[in-house]
Design a protein around this motif. Structure first.
Motif, PDB file in Angstrom:
ATOM      1  N   ALA A 193       0.827  -1.259  -0.051  1.00  0.00           N
ATOM      2  CA  ALA A 193      -0.178   0.147   0.146  1.00  0.00           C
ATOM      3  C   ALA A 193       0.563   1.208  -0.137  1.00  0.00           C
ATOM      4  O   ALA A 193       1.861   1.566   0.171  1.00  0.00           O
ATOM      5  CB  ALA A 193      -0.810  -0.002   1.624  1.00  0.00           C
ATOM      6  N   PRO A 194       0.408   2.030  -0.755  1.00  0.00           N
ATOM      7  CA  PRO A 194       1.025   3.160  -0.771  1.00  0.00           C
ATOM      8  C   PRO A 194       1.063   4.057   1.211  1.00  0.00           C
ATOM      9  O   PRO A 194       0.675   3.833   1.646  1.00  0.00           O
ATOM     10  CB  PRO A 194       0.474   4.501  -1.656  1.00  0.00           C
ATOM     11  N   SER A 195       1.824   5.130   1.139  1.00  0.00           N
ATOM     12  CA  SER A 195       1.961   6.025   1.929  1.00  0.00           C
ATOM     13  C   SER A 195       0.616   7.058   2.710  1.00  0.00           C
ATOM     14  O   SER A 195       0.314   7.456   1.077  1.00  0.00           O
ATOM     15  CB  SER A 195       3.461   6.488   2.505  1.00  0.00           C
ATOM     16  N   PHE A 196       0.507   7.011   4.430  1.00  0.00           N
ATOM     17  CA  PHE A 196      -0.732   7.839   3.615  1.00  0.00           C
ATOM     18  C   PHE A 196       0.132   8.495   5.569  1.00  0.00           C
ATOM     19  O   PHE A 196      -1.005   9.559   5.577  1.00  0.00           O
ATOM     20  CB  PHE A 196      -2.087   7.201   4.685  1.00  0.00           C
ATOM     21  N   GLY A 197       1.056   8.481   5.782  1.00  0.00           N
ATOM     22  CA  GLY A 197       1.384   8.576   6.848  1.00  0.00           C
ATOM     23  C   GLY A 197       2.702   8.710   7.825  1.00  0.00           C
ATOM     24  O   GLY A 197       2.783   7.331   7.085  1.00  0.00           O
ATOM     25  N   PRO A 198       3.298   9.414   7.555  1.00  0.00           N
ATOM     26  CA  PRO A 198       4.710   8.288   8.365  1.00  0.00           C
ATOM     27  C   PRO A 198       4.219   7.562  10.346  1.00  0.00           C
ATOM     28  O   PRO A 198       3.980   8.536  10.055  1.00  0.00           O
ATOM     29  CB  PRO A 198       6.090   9.958   8.994  1.00  0.00           C
ATOM     30  N   VAL A 199       4.910   7.327   9.665  1.00  0.00           N
ATOM     31  CA  VAL A 199       4.311   6.019  10.905  1.00  0.00           C
ATOM     32  C   VAL A 199       5.584   4.931  11.526  1.00  0.00           C
ATOM     33  O   VAL A 199       6.911   5.194  11.244  1.00  0.00           O
ATOM     34  CB  VAL A 199       3.264   4.044  10.748  1.00  0.00           C
ATOM     35  N   HIS A 200       5.601   5.535  13.142  1.00  0.00           N
ATOM     36  CA  HIS A 200       6.983   4.245  13.832  1.00  0.00           C
ATOM     37  C   HIS A 200       7.329   2.589  12.912  1.00  0.00           C
ATOM     38  O   HIS A 200       5.740   2.377  12.761  1.00  0.00           O
ATOM     39  CB  HIS A 200       5.813   3.916  15.270  1.00  0.00           C
ATOM     40  N   SER A 201       8.293   2.601  12.819  1.00  0.00           N
ATOM     41  CA  SER A 201       8.718   1.517  12.800  1.00  0.00           C
ATOM     42  C   SER A 201      10.317   0.891  12.828  1.00  0.00           C
ATOM     43  O   SER A 201      10.443   1.742  13.373  1.00  0.00           O
ATOM     44  CB  SER A 201       8.537   1.439  10.342  1.00  0.00           C
ATOM     45  N   ARG A 202       9.945  -0.102  12.542  1.00  0.00           N
ATOM     46  CA  ARG A 202      11.386  -0.475  13.008  1.00  0.00           C
ATOM     47  C   ARG A 202      12.085  -1.186  11.890  1.00  0.00           C
ATOM     48  O   ARG A 202      12.185  -2.563  10.956  1.00  0.00           O
ATOM     49  CB  ARG A 202      11.088  -1.669  13.682  1.00  0.00           C
ATOM     50  N   ARG A 203      13.296  -0.254  11.633  1.00  0.00           N
ATOM     51  CA  ARG A 203      14.302  -0.467  10.232  1.00  0.00           C
ATOM     52  C   ARG A 203      15.116  -1.153  10.905  1.00  0.00           C
ATOM     53  O   ARG A 203      16.048  -1.106  11.533  1.00  0.00           O
ATOM     54  CB  ARG A 203      14.578   1.199   9.539  1.00  0.00           C
ATOM     55  N   GLN A 204      16.162  -1.932  10.358  1.00  0.00           N
ATOM     56  CA  GLN A 204      17.190  -3.185  10.493  1.00  0.00           C
ATOM     57  C   GLN A 204      17.934  -2.774   9.132  1.00  0.00           C
ATOM     58  O   GLN A 204      18.174  -3.245   8.034  1.00  0.00           O
ATOM     59  CB  GLN A 204      17.074  -3.987  10.520  1.00  0.00           C
ATOM     60  N   GLN A 205      19.080  -2.684   9.286  1.00  0.00           N
ATOM     61  CA  GLN A 205      20.305  -2.130   7.957  1.00  0.00           C
ATOM     62  C   GLN A 205      20.874  -3.468   7.627  1.00  0.00           C
ATOM     63  O   GLN A 205      21.015  -4.630   8.466  1.00  0.00           O
ATOM     64  CB  GLN A 205      21.392  -1.969   8.729  1.00  0.00           C
ATOM     65  N   GLY A 206      20.502  -3.785   6.341  1.00  0.00           N
ATOM     66  CA  GLY A 206      20.923  -5.110   5.768  1.00  0.00           C
ATOM     67  C   GLY A 206      19.994  -6.562   6.375  1.00  0.00           C
ATOM     68  O   GLY A 206      20.325  -7.498   6.464  1.00  0.00           O
ATOM     69  N   GLY A 207      18.874  -6.089   6.368  1.00  0.00           N
ATOM     70  CA  GLY A 207      18.203  -7.266   7.073  1.00  0.00           C
ATOM     71  C   GLY A 207      17.322  -7.007   8.555  1.00  0.00           C
ATOM     72  O   GLY A 207      18.187  -6.525   8.992  1.00  0.00           O
ATOM     73  N   LYS A 208      16.814  -8.689   8.438  1.00  0.00           N
ATOM     74  CA  LYS A 208      17.455  -9.087   9.176  1.00  0.00           C
ATOM     75  C   LYS A 208      17.464  -9.318  10.391  1.00  0.00           C
ATOM     76  O   LYS A 208      16.797  -8.802  11.865  1.00  0.00           O
ATOM     77  CB  LYS A 208      14.972  -9.814   9.661  1.00  0.00           C
ATOM     78  N   THR A 209      18.765  -8.979  10.484  1.00  0.00           N
ATOM     79  CA  THR A 209      19.120  -9.287  11.514  1.00  0.00           C
ATOM     80  C   THR A 209      20.359  -8.080  11.958  1.00  0.00           C
ATOM     81  O   THR A 209      21.646  -8.383  12.367  1.00  0.00           O
ATOM     82  CB  THR A 209      20.661 -11.235  11.271  1.00  0.00           C
ATOM     83  N   GLY A 210      20.008  -6.896  10.925  1.00  0.00           N
ATOM     84  CA  GLY A 210      21.393  -6.434  11.140  1.00  0.00           C
ATOM     85  C   GLY A 210      20.839  -5.488  12.182  1.00  0.00           C
ATOM     86  O   GLY A 210      19.697  -5.926  13.182  1.00  0.00           O
TER      87      GLY A 210
END
Length: 467
Positions: A102-119
């Protein structure tokens, strides 16, 4: 350990909230027209027949969800590896795994990991300044996986709640437009007309919807190219390259469905300039499925089956329709989820908006406005799993096999031969079963915790576990 007996069989296969039915099943002799009563709920314990609720969500019914998940996995697996009426040669047919977001409808809190799920975890939204409502425009925290804020807006007043629920409502229409446009794009790339493409190849698919934490639906799709007769025929040679994937990318990036815009206050959406166009998000993943062995096939099947048994949100609190705002007030929900449901109710009580939404979908809502009926799913009223006719087997076929097996094993454990009302072996084509049932409620024995006298070990168990 002693051998299992019918006395040990759970009612309705262990379903948490089975459906109670009153009625009967008659067996009809196709040669003579004679009718004999095979099952009558009046003779069963409690005077009703208990059948599974077949709810796909684990939070609503763990037993039925487990069965649904196994059936979904088998349905996907058969279309990739063969079985259940699909030839094994289907493993050689080109297939792609497509994720539509889905497109973005506003910024949401998210968990971002560098290099995939183990980064390492990165900052959520490292932005400076304030939004128009005086709140921080960004979030510099590194959220942990269980953070309850994940998926919720950084500023609820900046978030487009109206467009979110309308986008969910129009996902089925957007998917249909994508399917139709893909067929046309593949035909054009292959130098064929659409009719010529159908004479040369068939595009088969299975689609699974996933409800994300932010309350928006994503689609996970397996697209397979067969010959004109389905999985029994070989696909054309041009399907082995990137022609289909390139056509898909072009379609996903351009397809759009006009929609009424609740946030802009306009209902005239006949064109993108005059309203709002529902589109897919920019994060689209199209990957070729390389089936090097049963491990790869199982991974894809398990991946899709996992999503359709998830609860929509709130740990199962929204597993059932919301009948009123008073009922919604009694639920323990995250503020973001509650506001999405409230938005469905607000828009669902606007006759002009509902008329415009129905026109965009091309069908009527019926007695209950669409957004009210599907408020517990944030407006999404589509099927969580759909497939094309030739992709593989069906849920109905899988349930029929399990029903026959259950009746057969129940009879064997009881020391008798499974026969119908005429004494023929169960499933004999000379006998047709005709049922007539009426809904009598939900739950075991009308809400009693103890079974009525004679419930355990009755002949009804053979039918209960198989329906």
């Amino acid at each position: 350990m002693s051998e299992a007996s019918p006395d040990d069989r759970p009612i309705a296969g262990g379903c948490s909230r089975p459906i109670r039915l009153s009625g009967h099943v008659d067996h009809v002799d196709t040669a003579t027209g004679e009718i004999r009563r095979a099952v009558d709920s009046a003779t069963l314990p409690g005077g009703v027949l208990h059948v599974r609720c077949n709810n796909r969500r684990e939070s609503a019914c763990p037993a039925c969800s487990a069965v649904y998940k196994r059936d979904a996995r088998r349905l996907v697996l058969a279309g990739l590896a063969g079985g259940k009426g699909v030839p094994d040669t289907v493993t050689g047919h080109p297939a792609w795994f497509v994720t539509l977001t889905a497109p973005s409808f506003g910024p949401v809190h998210s968990r971002r990991q560098q290099g995939g799920k183990t980064g390492p975890v990165r900052a959520c939204h490292p932005r400076r300044g304030l939004c128009p409502h005086g709140r921080p425009a960004g979030c510099h925290e590194r959220h942990h996986a269980e953070d309850s804020r994940l998926g919720s807006p950084i500023c609820p007043d900046c978030y487009s709640y109206g467009r979110t629920v309308v986008w969910n409502a129009l996902v089925p229409k957007l998917w249909k437009a994508t399917r139709d446009a893909t067929e046309s794009a593949v035909a054009a790339a292959a130098g064929l007309t659409v009719a010529g493409l159908r004479r040369a190849a068939r595009l088969s698919f299975v689609k699974v919807a996933e409800m994300q934490a932010r309350g928006l639906v994503h689609l996970h799709v397996v697209v397979r190219v067969d010959g004109p007769d389905g999985p029994d025929s070989a696909p054309p040679s041009w399907a082995d390259g990137e022609l289909v994937a390139d056509a898909l990318r072009g379609v996903v990036g351009s397809v759009a469905v006009p929609a009424p815009d609740p946030d802009a206050g306009t209902l005239d959406a006949t064109a993108p300039d005059g309203g709002w166009a529902v589109r897919w998000g920019v994060q689209v993943d199209i990957r070729r499925i390389a089936l090097d062995g049963p491990t790869d096939v199982g991974r894809v099947s398990n991946y899709l089956a996992k999503y359709i048994t998830k609860s929509a949100a709130a740990g199962g609190a929204l597993d059932h329709p919301v009948r009123s705002l008073a009922a919604l007030g009694r639920l323990v929900l995250a503020p973001h989820v509650r506001r999405l449901v409230e938005t469905c109710w607000r828009l669902g009580h606007d006759p002009a908006f509902i008329a415009a939404l129905d026109a965009a979908l091309g069908r009527d809502s019926g007695d209950v406005p669409r957004l009210l009926r599907w408020a517990h799913q944030m407006g999404f009223g589509g099927h969580w799993l759909t497939k094309s006719r030739k992709y593989s087997t069906t849920f109905g076929a899988l349930r029929t096999v399990r029903r026959v097996w259950s009746r057969t094993i129940g009879a064997v454990l009881s020391g008798r031969v499974p026969v119908d009302a005429f004494g023929r072996l169960d499933g004999d084509p000379a006998t047709v079963a005709v049922g007539e049932w009426v809904y009598s409620g939900r739950g075991l024995y009308g809400g009693n915790t103890d079974p009525p006298d004679g419930a355990a070990g009755s002949g009804a168990d053979v039918w209960l576990a198989g329906l």
